[in-house]
Design a protein around this motif. Sequence first.
Motif, PDB file in Angstrom:
ATOM      1  N   CYS A 145      -1.415  23.361 -18.157  1.00  7.93           N
ATOM      2  CA  CYS A 145      -2.013  23.804 -19.308  1.00  7.93           C
ATOM      3  C   CYS A 145      -2.381  22.816 -20.167  1.00  7.93           C
ATOM      4  O   CYS A 145      -3.525  22.727 -20.868  1.00  7.93           O
ATOM      5  N   MET A 189      -4.178  29.437 -11.988  1.00  6.08           N
ATOM      6  CA  MET A 189      -5.297  28.368 -11.896  1.00  6.08           C
ATOM      7  C   MET A 189      -6.110  28.860 -10.561  1.00  6.08           C
ATOM      8  O   MET A 189      -7.395  28.743 -10.394  1.00  6.08           O
ATOM      9  N   TRP A 219      -8.317  27.651 -20.055  1.00  3.71           N
ATOM     10  CA  TRP A 219      -7.224  27.879 -21.112  1.00  3.71           C
ATOM     11  C   TRP A 219      -7.873  29.162 -22.015  1.00  3.71           C
ATOM     12  O   TRP A 219      -7.206  29.955 -22.021  1.00  3.71           O
TER      13      TRP A 219
HETATM   14  S1  SF4 Z   1      -3.864  28.077 -19.139  1.00  5.16           S
HETATM   15 FE1  SF4 Z   1      -2.177  27.306 -17.892  1.00  5.16          FE
HETATM   16  S2  SF4 Z   1      -1.526  28.912 -16.954  1.00  5.16           S
HETATM   17 FE2  SF4 Z   1      -3.540  29.349 -17.516  1.00  5.16          FE
HETATM   18  S3  SF4 Z   1      -4.788  28.855 -15.642  1.00  5.16           S
HETATM   19 FE3  SF4 Z   1      -4.672  27.155 -17.213  1.00  5.16          FE
HETATM   20  S4  SF4 Z   1      -3.005  25.798 -16.250  1.00  5.16           S
HETATM   21 FE4  SF4 Z   1      -2.816  28.065 -15.469  1.00  5.16          FE
END
Ligand code: SF4
Length: 236
Positions: A201, A39, A216
């Motif tokens: 996430c 993140m 995401w």
């Molecule tokens: S999808 Fe999940 S792992 Fe990827 S940046 Fe977003 S919170 Fe972090």
Amino acid sequence: MRIKRDKRTEDKYLEKIRQSYESRIRDGVHVSDLLDPRMAYFKRLFPLGITDREIGYFLSGECLHWAVQKRLGLETEKKIELDGVEGSIDVYLEKIPTELKSARNWTIPDLPAEHYVDQVLSYCAITGSRIGNIWVFFLCPNRNYTGTKLTHPEFRLWRCEFTASELAQERKRLKTVKNILERAWKTKNFSRVPLCHEFKCYYKSRGKATISCPYWDKCRPPGRFNPKTGGVLVSD
Ligand code: SF4
């Protein structure tokens, strides 16, 4: 008497608060960056404005900090740093790094959430304290879906004790992830940057999973449950 919602004034001050939060966007590497490094990678390279939802969380968190600090006459936020990793501890309670949190869980768990423990471990690793506190203000415990139950906010304080080797291991992790993250920012390649805590996430409510991370689609976190398909993401 006539009373109506004053949306114009509401929006005006919400915008001022948003600008105030956006103006304090930090550089450097912070403990929070190393707790959810993916993140942090995306936020630095693809900054997004602060959402109304985030403003709500930030404001309610600050209210709690100020109220507890004031009522108990405690030292205000303490800045800490080790090998270029910066952090800010909410309060020192009896000289112990203490994180103050507010939570909207309907059930108070026996143990604090994993990400709270991880954060306190980082602060203890930086300060060298073998003990850290997690103090959670549960705003609406014991509620039910019918709204027929009267509830009241409740505090819980957990004391975490870490071994010297756990602290040493955490110091090593902070250093390693910091180096990986700084390199990723420079090369714009996030493949080696560790994933965030899974709850960042997506979230689950009444059995339904919803993506909550705005990055995401850029990240596509390998090995994580994919709310879009109900399967698990594999590496590209
Ligand atoms: S999808 Fe999940 S792992 Fe990827 S940046 Fe977003 S919170 Fe972090």
